[in-house]
Design an enzyme around this catalytic site. Structure first.
Site, PDB file in Angstrom:
ATOM      1  N   TYR A  81       0.837  -1.201   0.000  1.00 57.73           N
ATOM      2  CA  TYR A  81       0.000   0.000   0.000  1.00 57.73           C
ATOM      3  C   TYR A  81       0.871   1.251   0.000  1.00 57.73           C
ATOM      4  O   TYR A  81       0.583   2.227  -0.691  1.00 57.73           O
ATOM      5  CB  TYR A  81      -0.913   0.005   1.236  1.00 57.73           C
ATOM      6  CG  TYR A  81      -1.950   1.089   1.176  1.00 57.73           C
ATOM      7  CD1 TYR A  81      -3.214   0.824   0.662  1.00 57.73           C
ATOM      8  CD2 TYR A  81      -1.664   2.380   1.621  1.00 57.73           C
ATOM      9  CE1 TYR A  81      -4.179   1.817   0.584  1.00 57.73           C
ATOM     10  CE2 TYR A  81      -2.620   3.379   1.540  1.00 57.73           C
ATOM     11  CZ  TYR A  81      -3.872   3.100   1.028  1.00 57.73           C
ATOM     12  OH  TYR A  81      -4.808   4.088   0.948  1.00 57.73           O
ATOM     13  N   ASP A 224       0.948  20.086 -20.580  1.00 61.19           N
ATOM     14  CA  ASP A 224       0.173  18.861 -20.719  1.00 61.19           C
ATOM     15  C   ASP A 224       1.050  17.970 -21.599  1.00 61.19           C
ATOM     16  O   ASP A 224       1.101  18.121 -22.811  1.00 61.19           O
ATOM     17  CB  ASP A 224      -1.175  19.155 -21.364  1.00 61.19           C
ATOM     18  CG  ASP A 224      -1.996  17.884 -21.567  1.00 61.19           C
ATOM     19  OD1 ASP A 224      -1.421  16.785 -21.499  1.00 61.19           O
ATOM     20  OD2 ASP A 224      -3.207  18.006 -21.814  1.00 61.19           O
ATOM     21  N   LYS A 267      -1.346   7.543 -23.299  1.00 61.56           N
ATOM     22  CA  LYS A 267      -1.003   7.939 -24.653  1.00 61.56           C
ATOM     23  C   LYS A 267       0.467   7.580 -24.909  1.00 61.56           C
ATOM     24  O   LYS A 267       0.799   6.419 -25.067  1.00 61.56           O
ATOM     25  CB  LYS A 267      -1.257   9.431 -24.875  1.00 61.56           C
ATOM     26  CG  LYS A 267      -2.722   9.910 -24.976  1.00 61.56           C
ATOM     27  CD  LYS A 267      -3.703   9.394 -24.040  1.00 61.56           C
ATOM     28  CE  LYS A 267      -5.077  10.025 -24.079  1.00 61.56           C
ATOM     29  NZ  LYS A 267      -5.265  11.340 -23.516  1.00 61.56           N
ATOM     30  N   PHE A 458     -20.004  14.989 -25.189  1.00 62.74           N
ATOM     31  CA  PHE A 458     -19.694  14.056 -26.284  1.00 62.74           C
ATOM     32  C   PHE A 458     -19.645  12.608 -25.805  1.00 62.74           C
ATOM     33  O   PHE A 458     -19.869  11.694 -26.580  1.00 62.74           O
ATOM     34  CB  PHE A 458     -18.359  14.434 -26.949  1.00 62.74           C
ATOM     35  CG  PHE A 458     -17.198  14.486 -25.995  1.00 62.74           C
ATOM     36  CD1 PHE A 458     -16.976  15.626 -25.228  1.00 62.74           C
ATOM     37  CD2 PHE A 458     -16.353  13.403 -25.852  1.00 62.74           C
ATOM     38  CE1 PHE A 458     -15.916  15.669 -24.333  1.00 62.74           C
ATOM     39  CE2 PHE A 458     -15.288  13.449 -24.964  1.00 62.74           C
ATOM     40  CZ  PHE A 458     -15.079  14.583 -24.196  1.00 62.74           C
TER      41      PHE A 458
HETATM   42  C1  LIG Z   1      -6.147  12.160 -22.971  1.00 64.95           C
HETATM   43  C2  LIG Z   1      -5.707  13.506 -22.678  1.00 64.95           C
HETATM   44  C3  LIG Z   1      -5.819  14.046 -21.393  1.00 64.95           C
HETATM   45  C4  LIG Z   1      -6.491  13.326 -20.258  1.00 64.95           C
HETATM   46  O1  LIG Z   1      -5.903  12.127 -19.949  1.00 64.95           O
HETATM   47  P1  LIG Z   1      -6.733  10.851 -19.459  1.00 64.95           P
HETATM   48  O2  LIG Z   1      -5.703   9.826 -19.186  1.00 64.95           O
HETATM   49  O3  LIG Z   1      -7.679  10.479 -20.564  1.00 64.95           O
HETATM   50  O4  LIG Z   1      -7.480  11.253 -18.232  1.00 64.95           O
HETATM   51  C5  LIG Z   1      -5.329  15.312 -21.192  1.00 64.95           C
HETATM   52  N1  LIG Z   1      -4.782  16.028 -22.179  1.00 64.95           N
HETATM   53  C6  LIG Z   1      -4.663  15.550 -23.424  1.00 64.95           C
HETATM   54  C7  LIG Z   1      -4.022  16.367 -24.483  1.00 64.95           C
HETATM   55  C8  LIG Z   1      -5.132  14.279 -23.712  1.00 64.95           C
HETATM   56  O5  LIG Z   1      -5.041  13.823 -24.967  1.00 64.95           O
END
Ligand SMILES: *Cc1c(COP(=O)(O)O)cnc(C)c1O
Length: 481
Positions: A81, A224, A267, A458
């Site tokens: 944990y 991001d 991603k 969406f």
């Molecule tokens: C997918 C995505 C997110 C959010 O991530 P999740 O893992 O789906 O919560 C944030 N910013 C961008 C550019 C993304 O493509």
């Protein structure tokens, strides 16, 4: 399906720098089944069952094929944990590849966005972003911030051929700082690459300039970093002076322009679930970690199993492999060239993770308040079993102040390529399906809501066609192509 008449104009696809060790069968679905399925799904491709789809280009999120090393990493899970060794491994890899000191795992990217927004934003603040991403903006607005778009104008024009369409417009940022005051801007949020603009990259020169400008005003920058490796590859290919630099080094330079980042591991980091928040400021980390206990989990697991953190650490190392990332981005580019070869309007230049159909160019007869991109995604599915997603007025939602639709200039269908999953044959089939549909575009009609959710509409929205169309009605389907 017939071959594209112009197929000879398309260069050969890049060769995969991997071979296949395990397969997952997919099943062709008949047109009759697809018509019934899209009706059941209320014309929203998010609501289709995956078994009803032949080639799934809905998203590249969590859909990557993991490598043999990542599968092995799962066996190294330490499910303690607190203090799992997999956390320390992840922390070490993030420090090495990104260069940030503090790492807070989260269940996925939006978990990190939530923590960052809650910790830094005070009601009445403004957060500048290079275009918007659905969950990012929703979390910023939920924390009380107003959203401000500071991306360059070219990003809003699907035909503008600019190598770094994700760039921040520095004049716009400076004007905003002057207008609202630096103390009302908790941070600038820069996405690398910009998903909603079509997977378009930001240059290092631009990131440095943003850093410089914000430093003068004492404003933080958060990236991001969801698709940061793809962005780094574009810098390597397009920005003067970087051609011989490894993607790994470029990525470090990008991150050095920021105070921290949010990351969706689903991603670029090649895992099916996971994410993190990383930063250099200890106080910020501590506040986020305290909040994480409530929303994600203890700070050494953040809603993930130990094994997931180990697989993500391995995925991060693989995403900066030059041969891998070159194939990844070039495969998407090849797919785009195959789609565009038959005249189908797409966003140019092709971005890092997807080919975006320009639904306004594709369906000029469908007005934007009849959701052309949503209708096109539904029709493409019915025609071919290929699933894409709407990225237009439905995704943009309503303006919280006026309650009216936000009408983005980009009304797109995103055909997203999962990493290491589909071959050029699969993508060629999808490209031919787009070409065939384009020839019969007059037969596609618009849509209206039958149910409209209040947030991120969406995902769960339901629709119906505004008219008869062979793509949407079982009755006339016999006459369809
Ligand atoms: C997918 C995505 C997110 C959010 O991530 P999740 O893992 O789906 O919560 C944030 N910013 C961008 C550019 C993304 O493509």
């Amino acid at each position: 399906m017939s071959r594209l008449p112009t197929e000879s104009a398309v260069p050969p696809p890049p060769t995969e720098p991997y071979r296949i060790k395990m397969v997952e069968p997919i099943r062709p679905v008949s047109r009759q089944e697809r018509l019934a399925a899209i009706g059941r799904a209320h014309y929203n491709t998010f609501k289709l069952r995956s078994d009803e789809v032949f080639i799934d280009l809905l998203t590249d999120s969590g859909t990557s094929a993991m490598s043999d090393r990542q599968w092995s990493a799962l066996m190294l899970g330490d499910e303690a944990y607190a203090g799992s060794r997999n956390f320390y491994r992840l922390e070490e890899v993030v420090r090495e590849i990104y260069g940030f000191r503090y790492v807070l795992p989260t269940h996925q990217g939006r978990g990190a966005e939530h923590l960052l927004s809650q910790v830094l934003i005070r009601p009445g603040d403004t957060v500048p972003n290079n275009m918007y991403f659905t969950t990012t903006r929703a979390h910023q607005e939920r924390a009380g911030a107003a959203f401000a778009d500071i991306i360059v104008d070219e990003a809003h024009d699907p035909a503008a051929d600019h190598p770094f369409k994700g760039n921040v417009d520095l004049n716009r940022l400076e004007a905003l700082i002057r207008r609202v005051g630096p103390e009302r801007i908790p941070y600038v949020s820069v996405a690398v690459t910009v998903n909603m603009a079509g997977g378009q990259p930001v240059s290092l020169a631009n990131l440095r300039a943003v850093r410089e400008l914000t430093r003068r005003h004492g404003i933080k920058v958060f990236l991001d970093a969801t698709r940061c490796a793809e962005n780094a590859y574009f810098i390597q290919q397009r920005e003067p002076g970087y051609r011989n630099r490894p993607v790994r080094e470029i990525l470090r330079e990008m991150m050095a322009c920021a105070d921290g980042c949010t990351m969706s591991g689903k991603k670029d980091a090649l895992v099916n679930i996971g994410g993190f928040l990383a930063c250099n400021d200890e106080t910020l980390y501590q506040k986020a970690a305290d909040l994480a206990v409530l929303f994600e989990g203890f700070p050494t697991y953040g809603g993930l199993a130990g094994r997931d953190m180990e697989a993500m650490a391995q995925g991060i190392l693989e995403m900066v492999d030059d041969a891998y990332i070159a194939h990844r981005v070039e495969q998407v580019r090849w797919f785009g060239a195959a789609v565009a070869a038959s005249g189908v309007p797409i966003v140019r230049p092709v971005g890092g993770h997807a080919v975006f159909l320009d639904a306004r160019g594709f369906l000029p007869h469908v007005p934007q308040d009849e959701f052309p991109a949503l209708a096109l995604a539904a029709a493409l599915y019915v025609h071919s079993g290929v699933r894409g997603m709407e990225r237009g007025v439905v995704s943009a939602g309503r303006d919280p102040a006026t309650g009216k639709h936000r009408y983005p200039r980009l009304e797109l269908v995103r055909l997203t390529v999962p990493r290491r999953v589909y071959t050029a044959d699969h993508l060629g089939l999808a490209a031919r399906a787009c070409a065939e549909l384009y020839r019969d575009r007059e037969a596609i009609c618009g849509m209206r809501f039958t149910y409209e959710p209040e947030t991120l509409r969406f995902f769960n929205g339901r629709f119906e066609p505004v008219a008869e169309s062979p793509y949407f009605t079982t009755a006339s389907s016999a006459a369809g192509p």
